[in-house]
Structure formats: C-alpha cells, structure tokens
Scaffold this active site. Structure first.
Site, PDB file in Angstrom:
ATOM      1  N   GLY A   1       0.847  -1.246   0.424  1.00 24.25           N
ATOM      2  CA  GLY A   1       0.657  -0.164  -0.204  1.00 24.25           C
ATOM      3  C   GLY A   1       1.056   0.983  -0.319  1.00 24.25           C
TER       4      GLY A   1
ATOM      5  N   ASP B   1       5.900  -5.169  15.299  1.00 24.64           N
ATOM      6  CA  ASP B   1       5.504  -4.907  15.974  1.00 24.64           C
ATOM      7  C   ASP B   1       4.593  -3.615  16.468  1.00 24.64           C
ATOM      8  OD1 ASP B   1       2.282  -4.935  17.197  1.00 24.64           O
ATOM      9  OD2 ASP B   1       2.745  -6.397  18.277  1.00 24.64           O
TER      10      ASP B   1
ATOM     11  N   ASN C   1       4.077   5.792   9.129  1.00 23.70           N
ATOM     12  CA  ASN C   1       3.041   4.787   8.038  1.00 23.70           C
ATOM     13  C   ASN C   1       1.967   3.586   8.954  1.00 23.70           C
ATOM     14  OD1 ASN C   1       1.874   4.725   6.009  1.00 23.70           O
ATOM     15  ND2 ASN C   1       3.209   2.482   5.732  1.00 23.70           N
TER      16      ASN C   1
ATOM     17  N   TYR D   1     -10.950   5.261  14.707  1.00 22.85           N
ATOM     18  CA  TYR D   1     -10.703   5.675  14.097  1.00 22.85           C
ATOM     19  C   TYR D   1     -10.935   7.239  13.708  1.00 22.85           C
ATOM     20  CZ  TYR D   1      -8.119   5.594   9.169  1.00 22.85           C
ATOM     21  OH  TYR D   1      -6.723   5.633   8.194  1.00 22.85           O
TER      22      TYR D   1
ATOM     23  N   LYS E   1      -6.656   8.956  14.469  1.00 20.37           N
ATOM     24  CA  LYS E   1      -6.108   9.619  13.604  1.00 20.37           C
ATOM     25  C   LYS E   1      -6.473  11.128  13.806  1.00 20.37           C
ATOM     26  CE  LYS E   1      -4.431   5.842  10.376  1.00 20.37           C
ATOM     27  NZ  LYS E   1      -3.838   6.557  10.326  1.00 20.37           N
TER      28      LYS E   1
ATOM     29  N   LYS F   1      -6.860   4.014  -2.958  1.00 21.48           N
ATOM     30  CA  LYS F   1      -6.331   2.834  -3.564  1.00 21.48           C
ATOM     31  C   LYS F   1      -4.982   1.425  -2.742  1.00 21.48           C
ATOM     32  CE  LYS F   1      -7.834   4.004  -8.442  1.00 21.48           C
ATOM     33  NZ  LYS F   1      -7.536   3.997  -9.761  1.00 21.48           N
ATOM     34  N   THR F   2      -5.632   1.157  -1.844  1.00 20.65           N
ATOM     35  CA  THR F   2      -4.658  -0.130  -1.033  1.00 20.65           C
ATOM     36  C   THR F   2      -5.894  -0.329  -0.090  1.00 20.65           C
ATOM     37  OG1 THR F   2      -4.856   1.624   1.072  1.00 20.65           O
ATOM     38  CG2 THR F   2      -2.804   1.632  -0.516  1.00 20.65           C
TER      39      THR F   2
ATOM     40  N   GLN G   1     -15.001  22.081   0.532  1.00 22.70           N
ATOM     41  CA  GLN G   1     -15.859  22.380   0.856  1.00 22.70           C
ATOM     42  C   GLN G   1     -16.821  22.515   1.070  1.00 22.70           C
ATOM     43  OE1 GLN G   1     -17.941  19.404  -2.248  1.00 22.70           O
ATOM     44  NE2 GLN G   1     -16.328  17.771  -1.007  1.00 22.70           N
TER      45      GLN G   1
END
Length: 260
Positions: free
Chosen positions: A18, A65, A92, A158, A162, A194-195, A260
């Site tokens: 990825g 890990d 990452n 999540y 993040k 796209k991963t 936006q």
C-alpha cells in the site's frame, strides 16, 4: 528529478504494501537508504529485495509489531546500525476497524486502533528522536487521515486515533523547534486511496471494486480516489530539505474534499 533524498536514512513502518510500499519505492528512487518494517516481515523482506535489485544496498527489512515498545527499541537500534544513522522517520503503520455506531462499538475495537494508529507514533518518536537529533536536519512524517480532520458516523475509533496523530504531530513539532533540535514534524492526511484499507467498502459493494470506488469518490471534487503515489510524493517532499521551513503542518491529500 533524482537524488532529492541523497544521504537521507529513512525508517518506514507498515512498509510491506500500500502506501508504505509506494513511499519506499519513491524514496529509494530519490537516493534514500531505507529500513522497512512491517508486522509481516516476509513481505517487508521481499520489498527490500526488489528495491535492492534496482538500488543495490539501499534497503533493509525487519519484522515489527508497532504496538510493542520493546520491538520499537530493537528496530530503531538495528536500523541505525545498518544505515549508519537515522534522519527520517515515517510513522505509516495503521489499521482501520469495524464500522460501528456507538451502541455497537467495543473496547477491543478501540484498543486495537489506539495501540496501532496512535500509541505507536509516540513509541516511534520517543525511540527515534535521539538519532534524528544527531542526524539533523531531520524529519518525522506521521501518516494520519482526512478522517482525523473530518468525522463520519460509525468511525469513532478511527476518527479519534487519526485526530490524535494530527495533534500529537503538532506537539512534537513545537517540542523539537523550541529545543533547537532541527527535527521537523508534519502529518499527512489522505482521503480514500487505492489500498487494502478500502476492502471493507468493497465488501459493502458486494465485491464490486469499481462501484465501491465510484461511491467513495462522490464527495471528492476531483471525482476520483487517490493513488498511493499521490501520498508517496508528498512524503518525499517532507523528507527532503526542500521542506526545511515546514513543521507542525498537516498536508491534505484529498482531491479537494475538505475545501468544500
């Protein structure tokens, strides 16, 4: 261009596929020497072999890990020994989790994402910082997400982890700057790329990848999802001395979504 990262020594977590793989390939192509870590040590070693075939001696690989502080201490020590120092850390490694509204969420879902997405970033910075200071000018690049800046239903853990990466990066940037260490710290916030992290959305579309990607791109002004290289080139810039006056910033790679 070439040699934008000549002389840089880089540790990338979650490097076996990825975004991590794209970063590794682009950074090696720009002259960096790499320590590639991943929970799947075999895949990390296979990537290092591919990179070394094109750039002899450029890459080393270790099973890692990121939730384990002991493993962080070991991996950083090995990377410094193999590379002769460490000037760039790319945090990452990360995971998604179960899509769950608050009444259905679990402690286990939150704990796993906390340990891998957020606490690992602290472990990495803690153990790498002495070596980054010694190799300055140096850089920490933390991969967050647009989900760390804009919330969505069912993504509580999540979103929270993040967002934590985003704010912790600013803390690191200020600590390093005020101490005069010349270690810059920035976060990168991709939207849908796209991963494999999009696999749950593909499953929701009954395995129809094109349909899933079309649905995900509806809220993106550029009307497409991203490619791994869209993120990798931003990381190259932040690792290079081209970004020597950039610290404490968040880089949105989102096709205009948050404009936006």
């Amino acid at each position: 261009m070439a040699d934008r990262l000549k002389g840089k020594t880089v540790l990338i977590t979650g490097a076996a596929g990825g975004l991590g793989e794209a970063m590794a390939q682009r950074m090696a192509g720009e002259g960096a020497r790499l320590a590639l870590t991943d929970i799947d040590g075999g895949r990390a070693e296979a990537l290092a072999a591919r990179i070394n075939a094109a750039h002899p001696g450029a890459a080393f690989a270790y099973a890692h890990d990121v939730a384990s502080e002991d493993q962080w201490a070991d991996v950083v020590a090995r990377a410094v020994a193999d590379l002769g120092g460490l000037s760039v850390l790319v945090n990452n490694a990360g995971v998604g989790g179960a899509l769950a509204m608050v009444e259905d969420d679990t402690a286990e879902n939150w704990q796993r994402q906390y340990e891998i997405n957020l606490r690992s970033v602290m472990f990495g910075a803690k153990h790498a910082m002495p070596h980054l200071r010694a190799a300055a000018p140096a850089s920490i690049i933390n991969i967050s997400s647009i989900a760390g800046l804009a919330a969505a239903p069912g993504m509580g853990a999540y979103n929270a982890t993040k967002a934590g990466v985003w704010m912790y990066t600013k803390t690191l940037a200020l600590e390093a700057a005020k101490a005069g260490w010349n270690v810059r710290c920035n976060s990168v916030h991709p939207v849908f790329i796209k991963t494999a992290i999009l696999d749950p959305f593909v499953a929701m579309a009954h395995g129809d990848e094109a349909k899933a990607h079309e649905r995900l791109s509806r809220g993106i002004p550029l009307k497409r999802i991203g490619e791994p290289d869209d993120v990798a080139w931003a990381v190259v810039y932040l690792a290079s001395d081209e970004s020597k006056f950039v610290t404490g910033s968040e880089f949105k790679i989102d096709g205009g979504m948050t404009a936006q």
